[in-house]
Write a protein that holds these residues in place. Structure first.
Motif, PDB file in Angstrom:
ATOM      1  N   CYS A  41     -12.705   1.974  -4.923  1.00  0.00           N
ATOM      2  CA  CYS A  41     -11.785   3.035  -5.345  1.00  0.00           C
ATOM      3  C   CYS A  41     -10.389   2.486  -5.590  1.00  0.00           C
ATOM      4  CB  CYS A  41     -11.700   4.125  -4.267  1.00  0.00           C
ATOM      5  SG  CYS A  41     -13.265   4.941  -3.897  1.00  0.00           S
ATOM      6  N   GLU A  42      -9.632   3.243  -6.394  1.00  0.00           N
ATOM      7  CA  GLU A  42      -8.188   3.052  -6.470  1.00  0.00           C
ATOM      8  C   GLU A  42      -7.559   4.119  -5.594  1.00  0.00           C
ATOM      9  OE1 GLU A  42      -6.925   3.232 -10.499  1.00  0.00           O
ATOM     10  OE2 GLU A  42      -7.504   1.167 -10.976  1.00  0.00           O
ATOM     11  N   PHE A  43      -6.628   3.736  -4.739  1.00  0.00           N
ATOM     12  CA  PHE A  43      -6.059   4.719  -3.805  1.00  0.00           C
ATOM     13  C   PHE A  43      -4.731   4.208  -3.257  1.00  0.00           C
ATOM     14  CE2 PHE A  43      -8.397   1.695  -1.288  1.00  0.00           C
ATOM     15  CZ  PHE A  43      -7.651   1.529  -0.132  1.00  0.00           C
ATOM     16  N   THR A  44      -3.947   5.143  -2.769  1.00  0.00           N
ATOM     17  CA  THR A  44      -2.774   4.815  -1.969  1.00  0.00           C
ATOM     18  C   THR A  44      -2.951   5.375  -0.554  1.00  0.00           C
ATOM     19  OG1 THR A  44      -1.674   6.797  -2.847  1.00  0.00           O
ATOM     20  CG2 THR A  44      -1.157   4.692  -3.897  1.00  0.00           C
ATOM     21  N   MET A 236      -4.023 -18.292   4.443  1.00  0.00           N
ATOM     22  CA  MET A 236      -5.440 -18.200   4.747  1.00  0.00           C
ATOM     23  C   MET A 236      -5.982 -16.833   4.330  1.00  0.00           C
ATOM     24  SD  MET A 236      -5.571 -20.296   8.345  1.00  0.00           S
ATOM     25  CE  MET A 236      -7.368 -20.339   8.318  1.00  0.00           C
ATOM     26  N   LEU A 237      -7.303 -16.651   4.421  1.00  0.00           N
ATOM     27  CA  LEU A 237      -7.933 -15.445   3.879  1.00  0.00           C
ATOM     28  C   LEU A 237      -7.396 -14.155   4.488  1.00  0.00           C
ATOM     29  CD1 LEU A 237     -11.731 -16.249   3.383  1.00  0.00           C
ATOM     30  CD2 LEU A 237     -10.095 -15.532   1.655  1.00  0.00           C
ATOM     31  N   ALA A 238      -7.276 -14.115   5.808  1.00  0.00           N
ATOM     32  CA  ALA A 238      -6.825 -12.891   6.455  1.00  0.00           C
ATOM     33  C   ALA A 238      -5.413 -12.521   6.001  1.00  0.00           C
ATOM     34  CB  ALA A 238      -6.874 -13.050   7.978  1.00  0.00           C
ATOM     35  N   LEU A 239      -4.531 -13.514   5.899  1.00  0.00           N
ATOM     36  CA  LEU A 239      -3.167 -13.255   5.446  1.00  0.00           C
ATOM     37  C   LEU A 239      -3.151 -12.878   3.969  1.00  0.00           C
ATOM     38  CD1 LEU A 239      -0.165 -13.187   6.099  1.00  0.00           C
ATOM     39  CD2 LEU A 239      -0.058 -15.648   5.623  1.00  0.00           C
ATOM     40  N   ASN A 240      -4.029 -13.469   3.165  1.00  0.00           N
ATOM     41  CA  ASN A 240      -4.121 -13.119   1.749  1.00  0.00           C
ATOM     42  C   ASN A 240      -4.517 -11.661   1.565  1.00  0.00           C
ATOM     43  OD1 ASN A 240      -6.109 -12.959  -0.838  1.00  0.00           O
ATOM     44  ND2 ASN A 240      -4.441 -14.397  -1.234  1.00  0.00           N
ATOM     45  N   ILE A 241      -5.470 -11.202   2.379  1.00  0.00           N
ATOM     46  CA  ILE A 241      -5.893  -9.797   2.323  1.00  0.00           C
ATOM     47  C   ILE A 241      -4.737  -8.889   2.716  1.00  0.00           C
ATOM     48  CG2 ILE A 241      -7.424  -8.080   3.376  1.00  0.00           C
ATOM     49  CD1 ILE A 241      -9.474 -10.414   3.663  1.00  0.00           C
ATOM     50  N   PHE A 245      -2.984  -6.097   0.266  1.00  0.00           N
ATOM     51  CA  PHE A 245      -3.080  -4.667   0.602  1.00  0.00           C
ATOM     52  C   PHE A 245      -1.700  -4.047   0.781  1.00  0.00           C
ATOM     53  CE2 PHE A 245      -3.949  -0.844   2.899  1.00  0.00           C
ATOM     54  CZ  PHE A 245      -5.237  -0.463   2.528  1.00  0.00           C
ATOM     55  N   TYR A 246      -0.825  -4.734   1.511  1.00  0.00           N
ATOM     56  CA  TYR A 246       0.475  -4.150   1.847  1.00  0.00           C
ATOM     57  C   TYR A 246       1.628  -4.652   0.979  1.00  0.00           C
ATOM     58  CZ  TYR A 246      -1.792  -2.376   6.046  1.00  0.00           C
ATOM     59  OH  TYR A 246      -2.622  -1.708   6.921  1.00  0.00           O
ATOM     60  N   GLY A 247       1.405  -5.741   0.248  1.00  0.00           N
ATOM     61  CA  GLY A 247       2.513  -6.325  -0.496  1.00  0.00           C
ATOM     62  C   GLY A 247       2.508  -6.054  -1.984  1.00  0.00           C
ATOM     63  N   ARG A 248       1.424  -5.456  -2.513  1.00  0.00           N
ATOM     64  CA  ARG A 248       1.349  -5.211  -3.955  1.00  0.00           C
ATOM     65  C   ARG A 248       0.949  -3.756  -4.197  1.00  0.00           C
ATOM     66  NH1 ARG A 248      -2.138  -9.966  -6.695  1.00  0.00           N
ATOM     67  NH2 ARG A 248      -1.192  -9.050  -8.561  1.00  0.00           N
ATOM     68  N   THR A 249       1.860  -2.988  -4.745  1.00  0.00           N
ATOM     69  CA  THR A 249       1.592  -1.571  -5.012  1.00  0.00           C
ATOM     70  C   THR A 249       0.480  -1.426  -6.052  1.00  0.00           C
ATOM     71  OG1 THR A 249       3.922  -1.064  -4.595  1.00  0.00           O
ATOM     72  CG2 THR A 249       2.616   0.611  -5.737  1.00  0.00           C
ATOM     73  N   GLY A 250      -0.479  -0.567  -5.747  1.00  0.00           N
ATOM     74  CA  GLY A 250      -1.604  -0.340  -6.634  1.00  0.00           C
ATOM     75  C   GLY A 250      -2.767  -1.287  -6.404  1.00  0.00           C
ATOM     76  N   TYR A 251      -2.617  -2.217  -5.465  1.00  0.00           N
ATOM     77  CA  TYR A 251      -3.672  -3.187  -5.181  1.00  0.00           C
ATOM     78  C   TYR A 251      -4.364  -2.924  -3.846  1.00  0.00           C
ATOM     79  CZ  TYR A 251      -3.081  -6.357  -9.131  1.00  0.00           C
ATOM     80  OH  TYR A 251      -3.073  -6.909 -10.392  1.00  0.00           O
ATOM     81  N   GLU A 252      -4.209  -1.709  -3.328  1.00  0.00           N
ATOM     82  CA  GLU A 252      -4.848  -1.379  -2.050  1.00  0.00           C
ATOM     83  C   GLU A 252      -6.375  -1.520  -2.148  1.00  0.00           C
ATOM     84  OE1 GLU A 252      -0.892   0.628  -2.179  1.00  0.00           O
ATOM     85  OE2 GLU A 252      -2.601   0.494  -3.546  1.00  0.00           O
TER      86      GLU A 252
END
Length: 284
Positions: A41-44, A236-241, A245-252
């Motif tokens: 889904c796309e969501f905020t 690393m992967l966890a930090l990339n996720i 999720f929190y650093g790019r609007t619309g990329y949740e």
């Protein structure tokens, strides 16, 4: 009479089991199912989720940072798993020998595991930057510096914890088998590699599983030590996720899709590792 006892057992079984089952469903299964759905889904917020199919998953592979983080994490996990298990087994092997102060040394080696990951990251950032300052460098100077800084940090934290597991395994080895090896003329090296280590495989399975999963899931130490610098090269992967999720609007949704793939990778690696090491276990 038997029927009444059976009913009583079922009543108490339900009393103690159902609350735990309900907590597991509410705290794990339901959020996991919702998370998988949101990856499509796309969501905020959860309430405004709009189903978009595999769009989020295709965006993952358009994002070069994810693949870089994946290979960085795999290399990190391989290196730390080897170093931590070899070092912790060696320390445990030495500390199971009778000598004065062995218990004190066990406590000292275990103490780093009591420090929180964020605090540990900042402590090692100060230490490593202090050393690297002699060459006018810092831990975020390059990807290589960040990689080995994280390796040093995690090894320092985890060796003592794995040591405790190995000590428990060494102390539970059957004495008659060890004595039989000595009677047969086996030297210390032969006893170690042909008797002790094969019998220690259950402990090796546990420690390898923990170090592999801890390596893949590393987050707070990565955040505190390098925060992915320079230019997300040590991310690393966890930090990339997290940053997606929190650093790019619309990329949740993309961040959630990355989390699902992350779960599948860790689960697959853990199951394969567990199967491989379990197959090497022997009984005395």
């Amino acid at each position: 009479m038997v029927s009444m006892v059976g009913k009583s057992i079922r009543k108490w079984w339900a009393l103690f089991t159902l609350p735990t089952l309900a907590a597991f469903i509410v705290g794990f299964l339901a959020p996991f199912a919702i998370g998988v759905y949101l990856s499509f889904c796309e969501f905020t917020t959860v309430s405004d989720a709009k189903f978009v199919g595999f769009k989020n998953y295709t965006k993952i592979f358009e994002d070069g940072t994810f693949l870089h983080s994946l290979w960085f994490t795999v290399a990190f996990t391989i290196v730390t798993t080897i170093i931590i298990n070899v070092a912790s087994f060696a320390v445990a092997y030495m500390l199971t020998k009778a000598f004065r102060g062995a218990n004190v040394f066990r406590s000292i080696f275990f103490m780093p595991n009591l420090i929180g990951g964020i605090i540990l990251g900042y402590i090692w950032q100060l230490l490593l930057n202090g050393v690297l300052a002699h060459w006018s460098k810092s831990i975020t100077y390059s990807e290589t510096y960040g990689f080995w800084g994280l390796v040093i940090l995690l090894c320092w934290q985890q060796i003592g914890y794995m040591m405790i597991i190995y000590i428990a395994g060494l102390q539970s080895l059957p004495s008659d088998v060890m004595e039989a090896a000595q009677v047969d003329g086996a030297n210390p090296r032969q006893t170690l590699f042909h008797v002790t280590i094969p019998l220690m495989m259950p402990s090796i399975t546990v420690c390898t599983f923990l170090t592999v999963t801890n390596g893949f899931k590393l987050f707070d130490q990565n955040l505190a030590l390098t925060n992915g610098a320079p230019s997300r090269a040590s991310e690393m992967l966890a930090l990339n996720i997290y940053t997606t999720f929190y650093g790019r609007t619309g990329y949740e949704g993309v961040g959630q899709a990355k989390a699902v793939i992350f779960f599948l990778i860790v689960a697959a690696v853990a199951l394969i590792q567990n199967k491989l090491t379990t197959s090497k276990e022997v009984s005395a």
